[in-house]
Motif scaffolding. Structure first.
Motif, PDB file in Angstrom:
ATOM      1  N   CYS A 149      -1.795  -6.590  -4.202  1.00  0.00           N
ATOM      2  CA  CYS A 149      -2.167  -7.646  -3.159  1.00  0.00           C
ATOM      3  C   CYS A 149      -2.343  -8.933  -3.604  1.00  0.00           C
ATOM      4  O   CYS A 149      -2.877  -9.182  -4.983  1.00  0.00           O
ATOM      5  CB  CYS A 149      -3.504  -7.140  -2.643  1.00  0.00           C
TER       6      CYS A 149
ATOM      7  N   THR B  20       0.790  -1.001  -0.040  1.00  0.00           N
ATOM      8  CA  THR B  20       0.009   0.101   0.227  1.00  0.00           C
ATOM      9  C   THR B  20       1.048   1.259  -0.046  1.00  0.00           C
ATOM     10  O   THR B  20       1.784   1.256   0.793  1.00  0.00           O
ATOM     11  CB  THR B  20      -0.844  -0.109   1.348  1.00  0.00           C
TER      12      THR B  20
ATOM     13  N   GLY C  93       4.648   4.409   2.392  1.00  0.00           N
ATOM     14  CA  GLY C  93       3.563   3.243   2.278  1.00  0.00           C
ATOM     15  C   GLY C  93       4.068   2.207   3.273  1.00  0.00           C
ATOM     16  O   GLY C  93       4.758   2.464   4.201  1.00  0.00           O
TER      17      GLY C  93
ATOM     18  N   ASP D 132      -6.939  -5.650   3.500  1.00  0.00           N
ATOM     19  CA  ASP D 132      -6.168  -4.166   3.697  1.00  0.00           C
ATOM     20  C   ASP D 132      -7.568  -3.156   3.499  1.00  0.00           C
ATOM     21  O   ASP D 132      -7.419  -2.283   4.131  1.00  0.00           O
ATOM     22  CB  ASP D 132      -5.331  -4.144   2.170  1.00  0.00           C
TER      23      ASP D 132
ATOM     24  N   PRO E  32      -3.763   5.996   2.012  1.00  0.00           N
ATOM     25  CA  PRO E  32      -3.568   4.515   1.766  1.00  0.00           C
ATOM     26  C   PRO E  32      -4.094   4.299   0.310  1.00  0.00           C
ATOM     27  O   PRO E  32      -5.436   4.089   0.472  1.00  0.00           O
ATOM     28  CB  PRO E  32      -3.809   3.788   2.767  1.00  0.00           C
ATOM     29  N   GLU E  33      -3.468   3.859  -0.769  1.00  0.00           N
ATOM     30  CA  GLU E  33      -3.659   3.166  -1.877  1.00  0.00           C
ATOM     31  C   GLU E  33      -3.248   2.031  -2.148  1.00  0.00           C
ATOM     32  O   GLU E  33      -1.946   2.107  -1.949  1.00  0.00           O
ATOM     33  CB  GLU E  33      -3.541   4.217  -2.860  1.00  0.00           C
ATOM     34  N   PRO E  34      -4.123   1.031  -2.480  1.00  0.00           N
ATOM     35  CA  PRO E  34      -3.422  -0.399  -2.733  1.00  0.00           C
ATOM     36  C   PRO E  34      -2.784  -0.325  -3.992  1.00  0.00           C
ATOM     37  O   PRO E  34      -3.338   0.027  -5.093  1.00  0.00           O
ATOM     38  CB  PRO E  34      -4.879  -1.275  -2.566  1.00  0.00           C
TER      39      PRO E  34
END
Length: 261
Positions: free
Chosen positions: A57, A43, A128, A66, A52-54
């Motif tokens: 995954c 992230t 991150g 997440d 927070p940006e994924p």
């Protein structure tokens, strides 16, 4: 060599080598395999709000966990980002309930038994977090810790140093730029709308959004989409110093005002 003094595994050495190749695709599956983990998520923090940006995954369980942390605003990843130190909880059953009161039961329902999070950053700079879901035996060995730490360090260098995006031979690294297109645009837009509706800061608006998502047992992104579509409106109750009315379907496109309110 990892900071703990443990030499990284041959598998992780290959993973780090491939970071210097222009290899397309999502590398999270390979990371999970090398780490012997149930899942891995990367992230990034983007925008002025450092949301927070994924990015990557694997498998779906990692994405769901997440999203759970993002919805609740608590858990090992938020703590790792806040403190700048790894948060290692390979057995969530041993965590005090008051530490993450909302997360622990929800994580158990997902089937997540243990989580170790490694922040990406140097000093006060955070870019991150690397989240590793521990396998079913709820243990993470010294080798796994060393490998995960080495991976987090390599990713930190890649994201912080623009010059590190190219190898010594000038070839591009297999690390993308931080995403310019947000995976969670509705959350950003809904937060702004709630900020106006309640006349509060963006941070307070996000807390209100999270509170409603938690109370309704729905993903944060799903609730945000309702706000953006005007199916859900947040209102201050003038009879209460701090009361939020959640007017589901009261100001949507089929409402008397046509959703313009």
């Amino acid at each position: 060599m990892a900071e703990s003094g443990t030499v990284i595994s041959d598998g992780m050495a290959e993973v780090l080598r491939r970071l210097h190749l222009d290899a397309p695709g999502d590398p999270a599956a390979a990371w999970a395999r090398v780490l012997g983990a149930e899942g891995v998520a990367l992230t990034l923090l983007v925008g002025a709000e450092r949301t927070p940006e994924p990015l990557w995954c694997h498998p779906e369980l990692s994405a769901r966990f997440d999203e759970l942390q993002f919805t609740l605003g608590e858990g090992p990843a938020p703590d790792a980002i806040r403190t700048g130190s790894p948060v290692l909880e390979p057995d969530l059953d041993r965590v005090r309930p008051e530490r993450w009161p909302a997360l622990l039961s929800a994580a158990a329902e997902l089937g997540v038994h243990g989580v170790c999070c490694f922040p990406l950053g140097i000093g006060a700079i955070r870019v991150g977090v690397l989240t590793v879901l521990c396998d079913g035996d709820r243990r993470m060995g010294e080798q796994q810790y060393a490998d995960a730490g080495a991976l987090a360090a390599a990713l930190t260098g890649a994201f912080l140093g623009g010059d590190l995006r190219r190898g010594g031979d000038g070839s591009p690294l297999g690390i993308p730029e931080p995403p310019s297109v947000l995976h969670r645009p509705a959350v950003h837009q809904a937060t702004g709308m709630i900020s106006v509706q309640l006349d509060v800061s963006m941070q307070e608006a996000l807390l209100c959004l999270r509170a409603h998502a938690y109370g309704s047992e729905r993903p944060l992104g799903e609730v945000a989409e309702d706000v953006v579509a005007r199916r859900l409106r947040f209102r201050n109750d003038p009879t209460d110093d701090f009361t939020d009315d959640f007017d589901d379907d009261g100001s949507g496109p089929n409402s008397p005002d046509g959703g313009k309110g």
